[in-house]
Design a protein around this motif. Structure first.
Motif, mmCIF file in Angstrom:
data_model
loop_
_atom_site.group_PDB
_atom_site.id
_atom_site.type_symbol
_atom_site.label_atom_id
_atom_site.label_comp_id
_atom_site.label_asym_id
_atom_site.label_seq_id
_atom_site.Cartn_x
_atom_site.Cartn_y
_atom_site.Cartn_z
ATOM 1 N N MET A 140 13.082 6.396 10.079
ATOM 2 C CA MET A 140 12.420 5.255 9.456
ATOM 3 C C MET A 140 13.144 4.754 8.216
ATOM 4 O O MET A 140 13.147 3.556 7.915
ATOM 5 C CB MET A 140 10.995 5.642 9.015
ATOM 6 N N LYS A 141 13.721 5.698 7.494
ATOM 7 C CA LYS A 141 14.173 5.441 6.126
ATOM 8 C C LYS A 141 15.124 4.252 6.018
ATOM 9 O O LYS A 141 15.057 3.465 5.068
ATOM 10 C CB LYS A 141 14.826 6.711 5.577
ATOM 11 N N GLY A 142 15.998 4.091 7.000
ATOM 12 C CA GLY A 142 16.956 2.997 6.961
ATOM 13 C C GLY A 142 16.324 1.629 7.151
ATOM 14 O O GLY A 142 16.978 0.600 6.883
ATOM 15 N N ASN A 143 15.073 1.594 7.584
ATOM 16 C CA ASN A 143 14.376 0.325 7.812
ATOM 17 C C ASN A 143 13.556 -0.126 6.613
ATOM 18 O O ASN A 143 12.861 -1.141 6.680
ATOM 19 C CB ASN A 143 13.435 0.456 9.023
ATOM 20 N N ILE A 144 13.639 0.642 5.518
ATOM 21 C CA ILE A 144 12.775 0.399 4.361
ATOM 22 C C ILE A 144 13.600 -0.133 3.190
ATOM 23 O O ILE A 144 14.630 0.457 2.839
ATOM 24 C CB ILE A 144 12.059 1.704 3.939
ATOM 25 N N PRO A 145 13.186 -1.234 2.566
ATOM 26 C CA PRO A 145 13.897 -1.739 1.384
ATOM 27 C C PRO A 145 13.922 -0.692 0.272
ATOM 28 O O PRO A 145 13.011 0.133 0.156
ATOM 29 C CB PRO A 145 13.074 -2.961 0.969
ATOM 30 N N LYS A 146 14.957 -0.752 -0.567
ATOM 31 C CA LYS A 146 15.123 0.222 -1.651
ATOM 32 C C LYS A 146 14.975 -0.444 -3.018
ATOM 33 O O LYS A 146 15.327 -1.604 -3.213
ATOM 34 C CB LYS A 146 16.511 0.876 -1.572
ATOM 35 N N GLN A 147 14.460 0.360 -3.951
ATOM 36 C CA GLN A 147 14.424 -0.054 -5.344
ATOM 37 C C GLN A 147 15.822 0.107 -5.942
ATOM 38 O O GLN A 147 16.721 0.653 -5.306
ATOM 39 C CB GLN A 147 13.445 0.826 -6.136
ATOM 40 N N ALA A 148 15.978 -0.317 -7.186
ATOM 41 C CA ALA A 148 17.267 -0.187 -7.867
ATOM 42 C C ALA A 148 17.700 1.269 -7.986
ATOM 43 O O ALA A 148 18.900 1.582 -7.980
ATOM 44 C CB ALA A 148 17.189 -0.827 -9.249
ATOM 45 N N ASP A 149 16.716 2.179 -8.087
ATOM 46 C CA ASP A 149 17.044 3.604 -8.208
ATOM 47 C C ASP A 149 17.266 4.282 -6.862
ATOM 48 O O ASP A 149 17.454 5.496 -6.787
ATOM 49 C CB ASP A 149 15.957 4.353 -8.990
ATOM 50 N N VAL A 153 10.822 1.143 -1.476
ATOM 51 C CA VAL A 153 9.830 0.210 -1.993
ATOM 52 C C VAL A 153 8.497 0.513 -1.308
ATOM 53 O O VAL A 153 8.438 0.647 -0.088
ATOM 54 C CB VAL A 153 10.245 -1.251 -1.721
ATOM 55 N N HIS A 154 7.442 0.614 -2.114
ATOM 56 C CA HIS A 154 6.101 0.842 -1.561
ATOM 57 C C HIS A 154 5.249 -0.398 -1.764
ATOM 58 O O HIS A 154 5.459 -1.131 -2.722
ATOM 59 C CB HIS A 154 5.464 2.059 -2.235
ATOM 60 N N PRO A 155 4.283 -0.687 -0.905
ATOM 61 C CA PRO A 155 3.881 0.146 0.227
ATOM 62 C C PRO A 155 4.854 0.046 1.402
ATOM 63 O O PRO A 155 5.463 -1.007 1.626
ATOM 64 C CB PRO A 155 2.518 -0.423 0.616
ATOM 65 N N ILE A 156 4.972 1.138 2.125
ATOM 66 C CA ILE A 156 5.790 1.165 3.336
ATOM 67 C C ILE A 156 4.927 0.722 4.509
ATOM 68 O O ILE A 156 3.883 1.313 4.788
ATOM 69 C CB ILE A 156 6.359 2.576 3.573
ATOM 70 N N LYS A 157 5.353 -0.320 5.183
ATOM 71 C CA LYS A 157 4.601 -0.849 6.311
ATOM 72 C C LYS A 157 5.053 -0.193 7.616
ATOM 73 O O LYS A 157 6.154 0.351 7.703
ATOM 74 C CB LYS A 157 4.760 -2.363 6.383
ATOM 75 N N ALA A 158 4.206 -0.284 8.618
ATOM 76 C CA ALA A 158 4.525 0.298 9.920
ATOM 77 C C ALA A 158 5.652 -0.443 10.622
ATOM 78 O O ALA A 158 6.176 0.044 11.628
ATOM 79 C CB ALA A 158 3.286 0.333 10.799
ATOM 80 N N ASP A 159 6.043 -1.588 10.071
ATOM 81 C CA ASP A 159 7.223 -2.287 10.608
ATOM 82 C C ASP A 159 8.439 -1.361 10.632
ATOM 83 O O ASP A 159 9.285 -1.449 11.530
ATOM 84 C CB ASP A 159 7.558 -3.502 9.730
ATOM 85 N N ALA A 160 8.515 -0.462 9.636
ATOM 86 C CA ALA A 160 9.642 0.470 9.552
ATOM 87 C C ALA A 160 9.577 1.538 10.635
ATOM 88 O O ALA A 160 10.603 2.128 11.004
ATOM 89 C CB ALA A 160 9.675 1.131 8.170
#
Length: 465
Positions: A140-149, A153-160
């Motif tokens: 899943m992790k690669g499908n989730i936007p990232k913060q600067a750190d 990014v939360h909330p994580i949607k089921a789209d990921a």
């Protein structure tokens, strides 16, 4: 069966209570309020619970002597699962219990076991999360936007999760997930999150004898008792689950999974558990009912007061084996204002557990109606019902009249402040339309059918499987 026996201040309650109460040989005059309320018709009670941190109001009412203050002498018993707990209340083995909000509602409409169960007290808001295994998280992790750190990014949607589910299905592998009971908040929250990400969680068709909830499902949901969730996922039987604490944080501590989203992020300040009793109990023992509600309200206030200042003490109590029995650090990870997602990614979530603020203890009709809309959405209610039916069922199950009698008497007795209930003076039982859902769909409890028809996935007006 685990039992907790109240340490009574006296060996026997003196039954000449008109004059006073016999405690350790001394005579204490009763207050005017006690006379007005009436003494409890049933003094010795047995309450059930499941090993989750949101049973806390019962534990605190017990440990802080709030039940005893009401003349109630209580035994508390941990139950094996939600069905055993419900059956215990119905058959009278238990006088009341920590219940899934959907249980009294489902029993009243005859989904599963038919019985008249009511609730005068909503136990909490929020408190759940959805956890996936390390294997699924890595995909899943690669499908989730990232913060600067670099953190997600939360909330994580089921789209990921959707591409992961599709990969499993393409390979002919069922994508199995766990929830705690067919009419649990966890079932509906998991379904809500999945459907918002365009993953179909399946329909029920009880009129055809199908109560599996897997018709047309892309993700297959099955029942697992809360304490067994981490081990079931670790064994590979399920790839993820929705459960209350401490069983999401347990996965983090064991290094076997990652909580990806809390129910606070799915629906901000959603109702969770209730305290359930039979309608017959409330009618046979009206004073007892008000008094146990008083004790629970006081416990909820204690849990939230002074910006959660009492939570460390509550964590210590709940960590005992006769309550939740998880390590203190695991319980504290979510109950003291934080929540840990991926290991090391601990974030401030001060409202992960709410027991009193935001009118958390008040049994809103609109809360009950939301559960009914989800039962209809997923087919547990087979046919269309008019809006009036939803409202009538809610009024049968949720009892703000009992709650307000308890609240007003606590104010009269100067045990709580009038300001603690200021927002409830003109309450009609319906929250203002709620906007804080992960899919941005607005919920108005006064218009249940309009709400049901807003969803892309789910049964709508006229639909029948």
């Amino acid at each position: 069966m685990l039992k907790i026996r109240l340490k009574k201040k006296c060996k026997k309650l003196c039954h000449a209570v008109i004059a006073g109460i016999c405690i350790s040989g001394s005579l204490l005059t009763t207050s005017l309020l006690a006379a007005e309320l009436g003494y409890p018709e049933k003094e010795e009670l047995t309450f059930g619970f499941i090993k989750l941190t949101d049973m806390a109001p019962i534990a605190i009412a017990y440990e802080k002597g709030f039940f005893e203050d009401e003349g109630l002498y209580v035994t508390i018993e941990a139950q094996a699962n939600w069905k055993v707990l419900l059956d215990g209340v119905i058959d009278g083995r238990l006088d009341g219990a920590h219940m899934l909000a959907g249980q009294p509602i489902a029993a009243t409409i005859g989904y599963g076991t038919k019985a008249e169960i009511i609730t005068p007290f909503s136990m909490d808001l929020n408190g759940n999360a959805i956890t996936v295994s390390n294997e699924i998280w890595a995909q899943m992790k690669g499908n989730i936007p990232k913060q600067a750190d670099g953190k997600p990014v939360h909330p994580i949607k089921a789209d990921a999760l959707k591409p992961v589910v599709e990969k499993y299905l393409d390979a002919g592998k069922p994508f199995n997930m766990g929830m705690v009971f067919p009419v649990s908040t966890h079932n509906y929250e998991l379904r809500y999150w999945l459907a918002a990400g365009n993953i179909h969680p399946g329909f029920y068709a009880p009129h055809k004898g199908d109560t599996s909830g897997k018709i047309n499902a892309q993700a297959l949901l099955s029942v697992t008792p809360p304490p067994q969730m981490p081990a079931t996922m670790e064994a590979g039987t399920i790839y993820g689950y929705c459960v209350g604490e401490p069983w999401n944080q347990q996965a983090v501590f064991k290094g076997i999974g990652v909580p990806v989203v809390t129910d606070y992020e799915i629906w901000k300040n959603n109702p969770e558990k209730v305290f359930g009793i039979t309608k017959a109990f409330s009618e046979k023992y009206p004073n007892t009912t008000i008094r146990l509600t008083r004790a629970l309200i006081r416990a909820a206030k204690w849990l939230d007061e002074n910006d959660n200042a009492n939570r460390p003490e509550a964590v210590k109590i709940l960590s005992q084996s006769n309550y939740v029995g998880a390590d203190r650090e695991v319980i504290a990870n979510s109950m003291t204002g934080t929540f840990e997602y991926e290991k090391g990614d601990k974030r401030a979530v001060p409202d992960f557990n709410v027991f009193f603020r935001y009118n958390a203890t008040y049994p809103y009709y609109s809360d009950a109606i939301w559960y009914l809309t989800q039962m209809r959405r997923w087919g547990q209610i087979s046919e269309d019902k008019p809006d009036s039916w939803y409202k009538d069922v809610a009024a049968k199950v949720y009892r703000p009249d009992i709650y307000m009698a308890a609240a007003q008497s606590l104010v009269a007795d100067k045990l709580l402040l009038k300001s603690d209930f200021a927002d409830l003076v003109d309450e009609d039982g319906y929250r203002e339309p709620q906007k804080h859902f992960i899919d941005n769909i607005v919920y108005d409890g006064t218009a249940p059918n309009d709400y049901i028809n807003k969803f892309k996935i789910g049964l709508k007006a006229g639909d029948k499987l």
